[in-house]
Design a protein around this motif. Sequence first.
Motif, short mmCIF file in Angstrom:
data_model
loop_
_atom_site.label_atom_id
_atom_site.label_comp_id
_atom_site.label_asym_id
_atom_site.label_seq_id
_atom_site.Cartn_x
_atom_site.Cartn_y
_atom_site.Cartn_z
N GLY A 176 23.57 93.28 -17.50
CA GLY A 176 22.20 93.12 -17.52
C GLY A 176 21.85 91.48 -16.41
N PRO A 177 20.37 91.31 -16.14
CA PRO A 177 20.29 90.53 -15.50
C PRO A 177 19.85 89.20 -16.25
CG PRO A 177 18.14 91.92 -15.78
CD PRO A 177 19.69 93.11 -16.51
N GLY A 178 20.20 87.76 -15.89
CA GLY A 178 20.13 87.00 -16.57
C GLY A 178 21.16 86.70 -17.98
N LYS A 179 22.63 87.87 -18.24
CA LYS A 179 23.08 87.61 -19.23
C LYS A 179 24.41 87.05 -19.01
CE LYS A 179 20.57 90.21 -21.56
NZ LYS A 179 19.82 89.19 -22.62
N ASN A 180 24.68 86.67 -17.52
CA ASN A 180 25.86 85.81 -17.31
C ASN A 180 25.85 84.62 -16.67
OD1 ASN A 180 25.24 86.93 -14.81
ND2 ASN A 180 26.88 87.68 -13.88
N MET A 181 24.62 83.87 -16.99
CA MET A 181 24.47 82.90 -17.02
C MET A 181 25.17 81.66 -17.86
SD MET A 181 20.67 83.05 -14.20
CE MET A 181 20.57 83.71 -13.25
N PRO A 182 25.05 80.36 -17.42
CA PRO A 182 25.60 79.62 -18.09
C PRO A 182 23.68 78.78 -19.02
CG PRO A 182 25.80 78.61 -15.73
CD PRO A 182 25.18 79.92 -15.97
N PHE A 183 22.80 79.58 -18.56
CA PHE A 183 21.82 78.94 -19.33
C PHE A 183 20.61 80.32 -19.39
CE2 PHE A 183 22.29 78.55 -14.65
CZ PHE A 183 20.22 79.51 -14.53
N SER A 184 19.64 80.21 -20.66
CA SER A 184 19.15 81.04 -21.56
C SER A 184 17.41 80.91 -20.13
CB SER A 184 18.34 80.50 -22.61
OG SER A 184 17.34 81.99 -22.15
N VAL A 185 17.39 82.86 -20.28
CA VAL A 185 16.32 82.43 -19.09
C VAL A 185 14.92 83.45 -20.09
CG1 VAL A 185 17.11 83.12 -17.00
CG2 VAL A 185 17.10 84.96 -18.07
N ASN A 186 15.30 83.02 -20.89
CA ASN A 186 14.22 83.93 -21.76
C ASN A 186 12.47 83.54 -21.90
OD1 ASN A 186 16.44 86.36 -22.52
ND2 ASN A 186 17.17 85.19 -24.18
N ASN A 187 12.81 82.30 -22.18
CA ASN A 187 11.66 81.05 -22.18
C ASN A 187 11.70 80.67 -20.88
OD1 ASN A 187 9.65 79.38 -22.89
ND2 ASN A 187 10.93 78.25 -23.93
N LYS A 188 10.04 81.16 -19.99
CA LYS A 188 10.33 81.10 -18.61
C LYS A 188 9.74 79.37 -19.03
CE LYS A 188 5.19 82.19 -18.50
NZ LYS A 188 4.50 83.00 -17.51
N TRP A 189 9.63 78.45 -19.61
CA TRP A 189 8.57 77.21 -19.69
C TRP A 189 9.97 76.43 -19.76
CZ3 TRP A 189 4.29 76.84 -17.50
CH2 TRP A 189 3.74 77.82 -17.69
N LYS A 190 10.80 76.42 -20.83
CA LYS A 190 12.66 75.68 -20.85
C LYS A 190 13.32 75.86 -19.30
CE LYS A 190 16.52 75.81 -24.36
NZ LYS A 190 16.51 75.82 -25.00
N LEU A 191 12.82 77.36 -19.01
CA LEU A 191 14.15 77.15 -17.70
C LEU A 191 13.01 76.01 -16.60
CD1 LEU A 191 15.89 78.50 -16.12
CD2 LEU A 191 14.34 81.01 -15.95
N LEU A 192 11.81 76.32 -16.59
CA LEU A 192 10.72 75.39 -15.98
C LEU A 192 11.28 74.11 -16.21
CD1 LEU A 192 9.20 75.26 -13.28
CD2 LEU A 192 6.74 75.30 -15.51
N PHE A 193 11.41 73.48 -16.98
CA PHE A 193 11.64 72.41 -17.78
C PHE A 193 13.25 71.65 -17.08
CE2 PHE A 193 12.98 68.42 -20.44
CZ PHE A 193 11.69 67.54 -20.45
N GLY A 194 14.33 72.27 -17.13
CA GLY A 194 15.58 72.01 -17.65
C GLY A 194 15.96 72.80 -15.47
#
Length: 79
Positions: A22-40
């Motif tokens: 599925g989309p985002g499952k093979n990435m080394p970081f989580s894409v579930n929380n958009k604010w954490k992704l934005l900050f990172g």
Amino acid sequence: MLSSSVRRFGTSALRRMHYEEGPGKNMPFSVNNKWKLLFGTFIFTLTGIGGPCFIVRHQLLKQLRRKNRRKFKTKHSTK
């Protein structure tokens, strides 16, 4: 004989491994929380682009301070 056994092992090893799909499952970081992704992403970009800029700024200021020190010494030297 050896090549066929190696091929069978490789095929069976691939079958035993299973990753989530599925989309985002093979990435080394989580894409579930958009604010954490934005900050990172912001921190990663800031260090990648800002780091070299601050290093160059530091070196230029250091060079400028050396030149000013030399001018000050020559102007105010007592002879």
